[in-house]
Write a protein that holds these residues in place. Sequence first.
Motif, PDB file in Angstrom:
ATOM      1  N   ARG A  63      28.590  35.736 -15.568  1.00 60.86           N
ATOM      2  CA  ARG A  63      30.045  35.899 -15.520  1.00 60.86           C
ATOM      3  C   ARG A  63      30.466  36.858 -14.407  1.00 60.86           C
ATOM      4  O   ARG A  63      31.506  36.670 -13.771  1.00 60.86           O
ATOM      5  N   SER A  67      32.963  35.809 -11.379  1.00 63.60           N
ATOM      6  CA  SER A  67      34.137  36.607 -11.040  1.00 63.60           C
ATOM      7  C   SER A  67      34.113  37.042  -9.579  1.00 63.60           C
ATOM      8  O   SER A  67      35.148  37.054  -8.899  1.00 63.60           O
ATOM      9  N   SER A  70      35.331  34.273  -7.485  1.00 63.11           N
ATOM     10  CA  SER A  70      36.797  34.151  -7.518  1.00 63.11           C
ATOM     11  C   SER A  70      37.463  35.238  -6.682  1.00 63.11           C
ATOM     12  O   SER A  70      38.434  34.984  -5.947  1.00 63.11           O
ATOM     13  N   ASP A 337      35.986  40.824 -17.637  1.00 61.85           N
ATOM     14  CA  ASP A 337      37.425  40.874 -17.350  1.00 61.85           C
ATOM     15  C   ASP A 337      37.885  42.312 -17.113  1.00 61.85           C
ATOM     16  O   ASP A 337      38.669  42.581 -16.194  1.00 61.85           O
ATOM     17  N   VAL A 340      36.593  43.456 -13.724  1.00 61.76           N
ATOM     18  CA  VAL A 340      37.398  42.902 -12.630  1.00 61.76           C
ATOM     19  C   VAL A 340      38.679  43.719 -12.454  1.00 61.76           C
ATOM     20  O   VAL A 340      39.074  44.050 -11.326  1.00 61.76           O
TER      21      VAL A 340
END
Length: 380
Positions: A63, A67, A70, A337, A340
């Motif tokens: 993950r 990320s 992205s 999350d 990030v």
Amino acid sequence: MLSAAGRALAARSLRGVRGVASEASFPLPECSLHNFDIELPTSATMSRDEGLKFYRDMNLIRRMETSANSLYKTKEIRGFLHLYSGQEAVCVGMEAAITPEDSIISAYRDHGWAFTRGLSPAAILAELTGRSGGCQKGKGGSMHMYTDTFFGGNGIVGAQVPVGAGIAFAHSYKEDGKVCIALYGDGAANQGQIFEAFNLAALFKSPCLFTCENNHYGMGTSDVRAAANPKYYTRGDAVPGIKMDGMNVLAVKTFTKAVTDWMRAGNGPVVAEVETYRYYGHSMSDPGTSYRTRDEIQEVRKTKDPITSLKAMLLEGDLATEAELKDIEAESRKEIDEAVEFARSCPELEPHEMYNQIYVGMEGTRIRGADSLTYGIHSP
């Protein structure tokens, strides 16, 4: 999915509370050996706690890399970025086989290794975005992450391997019982400096595990097109070699443990080839589909993915429930999350920091800037 023999082995598990096993045994894929007189197990036991930790760590790395992908596409990460997705079983398995005091040095595909060496996803992602909360205060970026026992992250192809041989020599010189894992890719495996490192480590019996993470593509060239001898584990000549399945985290852990125990006994270096696969291109500038088909990538994801394979082992060995694994996935998603958000929100580096961390013991020294009229003061 496990074979019938695998399910039979897994069924011989010690059952704990609520019908969940405390441990289970699994058959191991065969290894290939070169000039190596070592006895290797054909099966291994994985505890419930160990398996759940493997699953959590591999999910976090996957993950985190998704990320980072992205963030790069939104231009919040600049420069070079080499993702580790698909190769998670290598760093997680090898880390589980050694101690935190052992040494590791890697090439530029280093985010997974930085994580297993103790850096948080938040510190890694903030490093990628060039923020002050990064593990190197945003100065190193993707290819240069370090801890006391993780010597990078190195941007020059293959150059870390001789350094790894030197670190291993230091361990043997100090007689501290530690080993060094020096990692490189199949694209670097044909360089002369790597063979020189093999030779010196063999002469000094340095405890170095030279590890080729063979993901089958050096940039855009397949291993069989780049090497007359793509059996990288045989490349050490007199140095013993081993080839293992790098998509099976339990196999990586078990075989690495056996090999490093052999090295700690004073037997010298080993060349390992860990067969794995990367899902993204070489770097973010490479779409990864001009030299291989999308069908090939999807076939690997479907049949060999290290996280999916581990999940099947945990379920069929009765080491975890579907609900527990979904909880781990949700927790991993939440942690990444939050990481990030940290990487986006923590402040950029102050200009005066450009004059710091140049050499040890330079506090208070006047440092020249980009021209003869610009100076700064080195501070801690």
